[in-house]
Motif scaffolding. Structure first.
Motif, PDB file in Angstrom:
ATOM      1  N   SER C 478       0.837  -1.193   0.000  1.00 32.86           N
ATOM      2  CA  SER C 478       0.000   0.000   0.000  1.00 32.86           C
ATOM      3  C   SER C 478       0.880   1.253   0.000  1.00 32.86           C
ATOM      4  N   ASP C 479       1.881   1.242   0.847  1.00 34.82           N
ATOM      5  CA  ASP C 479       2.809   2.379   0.888  1.00 34.82           C
ATOM      6  C   ASP C 479       3.517   2.556  -0.457  1.00 34.82           C
ATOM      7  N   ALA C 480       3.956   1.451  -1.047  1.00 33.29           N
ATOM      8  CA  ALA C 480       4.645   1.518  -2.334  1.00 33.29           C
ATOM      9  C   ALA C 480       3.723   2.123  -3.387  1.00 33.29           C
ATOM     10  N   MET C 481       2.463   1.783  -3.326  1.00 31.46           N
ATOM     11  CA  MET C 481       1.508   2.357  -4.278  1.00 31.46           C
ATOM     12  C   MET C 481       1.376   3.869  -4.085  1.00 31.46           C
ATOM     13  N   GLN C 482       1.325   4.248  -2.833  1.00 30.42           N
ATOM     14  CA  GLN C 482       1.208   5.685  -2.550  1.00 30.42           C
ATOM     15  C   GLN C 482       2.421   6.446  -3.088  1.00 30.42           C
ATOM     16  N   ARG C 483       3.575   5.830  -2.955  1.00 30.10           N
ATOM     17  CA  ARG C 483       4.806   6.511  -3.332  1.00 30.10           C
ATOM     18  C   ARG C 483       5.031   6.563  -4.839  1.00 30.10           C
ATOM     19  N   CYS C 484       4.557   5.544  -5.553  1.00 29.47           N
ATOM     20  CA  CYS C 484       4.965   5.412  -6.945  1.00 29.47           C
ATOM     21  C   CYS C 484       4.131   6.313  -7.856  1.00 29.47           C
ATOM     22  N   SER C 485       4.578   6.404  -9.097  1.00 31.26           N
ATOM     23  CA  SER C 485       3.863   7.261 -10.042  1.00 31.26           C
ATOM     24  C   SER C 485       2.984   6.441 -10.979  1.00 31.26           C
ATOM     25  N   ALA C 486       2.964   5.119 -10.768  1.00 32.61           N
ATOM     26  CA  ALA C 486       2.166   4.268 -11.640  1.00 32.61           C
ATOM     27  C   ALA C 486       0.678   4.480 -11.381  1.00 32.61           C
ATOM     28  N   ALA C 487      -0.103   4.237 -12.429  1.00 30.73           N
ATOM     29  CA  ALA C 487      -1.539   4.057 -12.198  1.00 30.73           C
ATOM     30  C   ALA C 487      -1.710   2.700 -11.543  1.00 30.73           C
ATOM     31  N   CYS C 488      -2.315   2.690 -10.364  1.00 31.86           N
ATOM     32  CA  CYS C 488      -2.490   1.435  -9.637  1.00 31.86           C
ATOM     33  C   CYS C 488      -3.954   1.004  -9.741  1.00 31.86           C
ATOM     34  N   LEU C 489      -4.168  -0.103 -10.450  1.00 32.92           N
ATOM     35  CA  LEU C 489      -5.527  -0.619 -10.626  1.00 32.92           C
ATOM     36  C   LEU C 489      -5.722  -1.764  -9.646  1.00 32.92           C
ATOM     37  N   ILE C 490      -6.481  -1.494  -8.603  1.00 30.06           N
ATOM     38  CA  ILE C 490      -6.645  -2.449  -7.510  1.00 30.06           C
ATOM     39  C   ILE C 490      -8.031  -3.074  -7.644  1.00 30.06           C
ATOM     40  N   GLY C 491      -8.120  -4.393  -7.423  1.00 29.40           N
ATOM     41  CA  GLY C 491      -9.422  -5.035  -7.506  1.00 29.40           C
ATOM     42  C   GLY C 491      -9.561  -5.786  -8.808  1.00 29.40           C
TER      43      GLY C 491
END
Ligand SMILES: [Zn+2]
Ligand SMILES: [Zn+2]
Ligand SMILES: [Zn+2]
Lengths: 638, 638, 638
Positions: C478-491
């Protein structure tokens, strides 16, 4: 093969113990009036013959035989070993068979015994001896049936302790040392080697598939146990009677070697339930099953007729003939009018000495209460009674029929069925299915067929010999093929395994005189067909063939499907109906065998000089200028 | 039957033990605010009521009841015997049921007991006594539920040693001697005769099918054990409370006789999961299942409503009503908006006294965590909460509803379900399926229906009585049919067996005053339909009918399908929807019963003078000048 | 992630113990001539290494290694613990695993051990020690394989007493008190509370479904047992060798955590059987299966390549590569010409260090006698031999390949697979199927993909991150997602459960920075699709989403399907190919990731500066101006 001549007869299965004694005489009279010759009795009556251990009650059986016999009927007496009474099971609780999941198969129906249990084998000998002594020389008892439908309800293979112990003895005798067994089976493969025969378990409940050589040995053993069990009875009966000994085999029952059991008997018989079998044990399209729903498959019965003529060495019966709806198939419709007659005549056309309907009167009780008889439970005539009477009259008019050698021989081999069940390699590869496909193709060309065993040593007189799916081509048959003038069509998957379930080296099929090697085998899903150049297609199975032999048939893509040298042909694929028909046609033309492309549902069978035309369709068909009614049969001198 | 009047109420299932005590009061207040009257509690709480043997903790339950009751709710208290705690199983390891494969059904979910285990029955009596003593006279406790969903998860039939021993006692009592049992069951058939009741095993794991008479006796016994188990509790409760006793039956649960259990209770209730049931327990076309995916089958609920009105002798509830997606069906979509309201109103239209939603708040834990409640796990409202509140307001506006006799009676009989399961004779012959086909045909004609038991002695007031698939037509019902003026449509497969599972003699159906005999029965695969002269077709099943009665309906081929004399009609086939609709229509016209051909998905139900129009379709439908919204319900004075 | 550079190599699996010693040298020479580098041996040879307890025979192995090594091959030596000899089982009869039905999984094939059995674990350590001591420093032994295909034949989960006892210990360690366990699992739900760890049974054979928290704990335990079993061997090997340690994982084997096992190893490898897998373990339409029948699914192999690159922390092999027909799938056709080459090159494109064909010579014996090798049983070349030689030449020409970070990361998590297997909630909800759907959608857009574990702490460099079906979104990811610039598609269904299998509160998915709540979840049958506004549809699964986040994608009916804030996207549904393709396309455009809509059967993979174009179709395809032959592969600098 010299023509054998037999006068057809009819009979029926009867259970005096199910009915009050007053009705016996009237039943017997009505049987005779219907034109029946035979009455089979006794095969499930143990609890009435010996209600407690050593306490016998033969009086009622004496009277039943006397009543039936004095009315003019000839009695077939069954040994009652398919239904041991409860007290036998109480005596030997471990006599029960065990299924592949390790569950004991309990008392409460029938065939509740393991063929390997020594105690039960002794009981079986004892009751057989009692019956043989009492009835062996009794004039009305004109034939004997051993047990009932060996193998029915999947009862040949048992995973009991008795079976395990007997298997170990069998292995010790066959291989002499565990090291020899290890080598024969290739047990090095996954460190499956044994130090002692006592380490060998039965091949069920392994983590993944067991060694196929292990399974195959167990299947051979299991078949041998049936042979041995039956032989105990035949040896006893021989000592007390000269009447012919018979067993009634069940349709599409392949778990033991019927030829081997048959060698100890005089007559083979089988139990023919065309409509039940169509529903529960034939692979066919929905359309085909719908078309023949109330008639049965047009080739299934004839196939078994020809098979049991071989098993009986020429002498065979139908011991149980479906007369109306049965109780055991997923769906149980009634036969169309005429079928109870047609089935009997078809059997006679194939050389049956007798056709016995099962059963005389529908029982209102127990498991088979919805199984039709010739009479309803209230003793009124069921539809088949009239048809049986008609057959009886026709028999008298037609007189004896001759069985002559057919132009075509089809090799049938029980171990091959076990081999492909052990390792199908493709979900659709079933030996019986392959055989029936081949047989159907022959019959759709109007051919009469002889089935021969895989140790057949004389193929002279045949124009065409087929050996599909034959696991191992033995020296005897191979020599006979070399000697004969028939076109021999071997394969698919023929001679691809040694008797120990290994790929031979040099590689298969290694038919002497035919330079063909199978370099690779493929199984194919139903969605995948490979069209042939000359019509039809490969399905289910295809081998990649190499060698110097001539390519006789190929796919559109150019892959060899049949290769040949002289009279030897190797077929490296399972063909669809069109492909198979074309191939066989071509071979027949080359061999000068007359063929007829038969209309849907119509079949021919030549019995000596008489040609039978059998119409499994519901509608009349005109063939060769003659109209055959729907569900009808015609015959004429050819 | 005099009209019964009831004012609808709503309720909910609640598990105080699942939630922290602080939330109870607020939950109770919100229930009351929603308009709920009832709250069912306690039925799975044994481990909290008696954490160790003999160590009770009733304090929390006291407080829960007080909190709920003082908020204005009426408590339904469940005996917790469906979930014995682990220590009970440690005490009686052999109390666990055993499945047909011989596997012990272990601890770790629910219903882990064999109905025949005496030790567990004593434990059940003990905890029931404790609860009855403490809460029997408590004013807030306004009703009791015994156990929970007898039979759910296939738990009626157990193959344990406890069941075997109890079965032997039951047989000894029923038959008095093994010889009588042998005669009754026809055990001579395959030498299955017994010398002693102790030789009788349970009818599982036999080599082939066991004697159906044996199975049927075991099914009757198994049902009796449920009745006896329940009676232990009702006798204790009666001694301590005057509140009504209820059991919550599960949908399409037929393994025990609900009428017999119901006779010991005051109110019948059932657990209605329309969307789950459509997915997992109804035979229907894919198109039908797709059309009603988020609504449930239009007839399944009503059928059960009418059934439990009969089981409860007029008094019935829905104890558990699906409010949203469930967790247990193969697929679990959400109900369309309006369905949680529609289902409740449909129940009230059929005379329900109460409809309780299952459950108040979705549990975030354990097996049913994906089962919706009226609240989400985080206590926010789930969609059904608003619909429940709407129903509560509508109830107040509508006031009491009357249940009056319907024009049509349908005979429902649990032993018939066991009989055809024991021996379907055709893969498609299922009693419930047949009943639902019949019921659907009636409802598609706009008819309200009463279900009556097979020992019903008064059919007066009905215009049409249907008795499909009734194994044995008893004297009482037969007499009632003779006396009444209704058209009685009996069959298919009616009165074809004695109570001991034998074909009667004279042959079936032997309806007094109706000269019809079934000479033969056929089961038919789905591919095979037999068209009727007047539209529609026979499917699944067809009997060959003989006799002097008039042929009222026949196939295109001319075979009789219905034969009749006076008010008695025998139906010898399973008809498709069209055929059944036409036949019932014709009988209704003749009897002066008004019918309405209902549009797809629309159903009528008359409650006294109020006519309800219920629309299971997703789209609005106009009927009789009124538009009913999709998933909506309308009512008006008729 | 820095680019890793590896020079591709080839190898083969070989069983010296299956062949006479005279052939070894010639086999080795031919391997070298073919261009092979590696030869894996020994993994099933225990009965030959230690024929009796404590009696070793290493001489033949010494000679085999010497023969192979001196010919120029590098040996991968397997510990033989997947096939304990019969004497081991005789010593520890209770070492056998037990299946979910309680049946002991016997000796006679392979993998016949329970991971929890302490005695067998000691035996495993003992034989590993013996081998490590003897061969750990032997120069020819260049790598080690532990055991063989952990989990194959469903062998991770065992219901033995050994497993039960070990599970209780594991629980005691995890929960410390039964009360804590009760709370964690929600055992109050159905009075399932325990007083002692010794009351906890394994979660099989319960009356209805066991508590999913109970099952999930057992699945975590079972995975841990595999890790522990493997670690025993790695610890021993580490003490004796510096060669890399490898395990060969099986395709679509998800029953244990490969990342956890991989953490103790140096290189991950997997066994790739593209045609077998297409037939037996992929959900796809009949048309798709027919199209790729002789090639395998175009995404299945690549998915595993990318997975094992992650498991091996960048280092991975194919330890077994299908060369021709196999023996174990329902249907076993031959690969089309070119596929044995294509598969190898596809692996190298994904960064494989080595591809080893299974096996050198087809065995004529035992279970796998119909499994093709590079040689036929008669030592003639099978079709794949020439393709392997071609690959070897091409490798030399191409030289080292670089593995660089892909633009897309896909999160893979073994516990999620167990979770949805434990409680699918809808029959179609399978974790692997969902992952492969996602992966396929990416690949159909020409994307290269990295698979990352669910505890990944660095997503920098990615443009798009997908986390479908992730049971629990941990803090690290979760933290890595917050930090990164990628579009994170969860689910879909992400973060919907706590680690103890409960619905979290506040309700899911609770992604920080994304105001979305799943208010309800629906599973949908195949007949039910919900069209999306922008093309494509929802199938299988749909969540009802609430919250303040923006609705990015919705159904035609207006229900939210994707909601987003900033770089975080929550996907509340399983989309069909069209819907998924459109969604991913849109995200890629937004992120500036280049995509290519690939023609049917064609796939791209970028290895450093080299772009591979792989054609799984049978016909040539022109793409980007280049023609790629059917079953062919092309590469060029991009
Ligand atoms: Zn029979
Ligand atoms: Zn319930
Ligand atoms: Zn492998």
């Amino acid at each position: 093969m010299a023509g054998r001549v037999a006068t057809p007869t009819l009979g029926v299965c009867y259970y005096p113990e199910h009915w009050s004694e007053e009705t016996w005489a009237q039943d017997a009279a009505q049987m005779v009036a219907t034109g029946l010759t035979w009455v089979r009795i006794g095969e499930f009556a143990w609890s009435r013959l010996e209600p407690r251990e050593g306490v016998f009650d033969f009086d009622w059986m004496d009277r039943a035989i006397e009543t039936l016999g004095s009315a003019g009927l000839r009695v077939v007496l069954g040994t009652p070993t398919a239904t041991p009474p409860r007290w036998v099971v109480d005596k030997y609780p471990d006599m029960l068979a065990v299924d592949g999941d390790g569950r004991v198969r309990g008392f409460g129906s029938r065939r509740h015994y393991c063929f390997s249990h020594a105690g039960y084998r002794a009981e079986s000998a004892r009751i057989t001896t009692e019956l043989a002594r009492r009835y062996g020389r009794k004039p009305h008892v004109a034939a004997w049936q051993t047990d009932n439908e060996y193998g029915c309800h999947d009862t040949v293979v048992s995973y009991s302790n008795a079976a395990r112990d007997a298997f170990r003895d069998w292995l010790a005798q066959r291989y002499q040392s565990p090291q020899a067994l290890n080598r024969a089976w290739g047990n090095v493969f996954w460190s499956m080697e044994y130090d002692s025969f006592d380490q060998v378990e039965l091949p069920n409940l392994t983590v993944t598939e067991p060694n196929p050589a292990h399974v195959m040995a167990f299947r051979r053993f299991s078949s041998d146990q049936v042979v041995a069990f039956n032989r105990v009875q035949t040896q006893i009966l021989r000592a007390h009677t000269d009447a012919p000994l018979i067993h009634n085999y069940m349709g599409r029952e392949l778990a033991f070697d019927h030829f081997a059991v048959g060698a100890d008997l005089d007559v083979a018989s089988w139990d023919s339930y065309p409509i039940g079998f169509l529903s529960d044990r034939i692979e066919a399209s929905e359309a085909h099953k719908a078309r023949y729903l109330q008639q049965g498959d047009p080739d299934m019965q004839a196939f078994h007729h020809d098979l049991y003529r071989a098993v009986g060495n020429g002498r065979w019966w139908i011991m149980e003939q479906q007369p109306g709806p049965v109780n055991w198939a997923p769906y149980n419709p009634a036969p169309l009018p005429g079928m109870a007659r047609l089935w009997a005549w078809e059997a006679f056309a194939h050389g049956a000495e007798a056709v016995c309907y099962f059963r005389w009167r529908q029982a209102p009780i127990a498991q088979e209460q919805n199984h039709a008889g010739l009479l309803r439970p209230d003793s009124q005539p069921a539809p088949a009674l009239g048809e049986a009477a008609q057959v009886a009259q026709e028999i008298a008019a037609v007189g004896p029929l001759e069985t002559t050698q057919a132009p075509v021989a089809l090799v049938f081999d029980y171990p091959s069925a076990w081999a492909w069940e052990t390792q199908p390699q493709g979900a659709d590869f079933d030996y019986f299915r392959l055989m029936l496909d081949m047989y159907r193709a022959l019959r759709k060309l109007g051919l009469s067929v002889d089935i021969v065993p895989s140790d057949c040593d004389d193929l002279s007189g045949y124009g065409l010999v087929l050996a599909p799916g034959l696991m191992t081509l033995g020296q005897t048959l191979s020599d006979a093929m070399q000697r004969c003038s028939a076109a021999c069509l071997i394969g698919p998957r023929a001679n691809t395994l040694t008797e120990e379930f290994a790929i031979p080296n040099p590689m298969p099929p290694q038919v002497p005189g035919l330079d063909v090697t199978i370099s690779l085998m493929e199984s194919l899903p139903p969605s995948h067909m490979r069209p042939l150049r000359e019509g039809g297609a490969v399905r289910h199975w295809m081998e990649r063939l190499e060698g110097a032999a001539e390519v006789t048939l190929a796919t559109e893509a150019g892959d060899a499907v049949v290769m040949s040298s002289g009279n030897l042909y190797y077929l490296g694929a399972w063909l669809d109906d069109a492909g198979l028909g074309a191939l066989i046609s071509k071979l027949c033309v080359a061999q000068g065998i007359e063929t007829h492309v038969m209309p849907e549902g119509l079949r021919l069978r030549d019995a000596g000089g008489t040609r039978f035309v059998i119409n499994y369709g519901a509608d009349p068909v005109t063939w060769d200028g003659r109209s055959v009614p729907g569900c009808g049969v015609a015959w004429f001198a050819r």
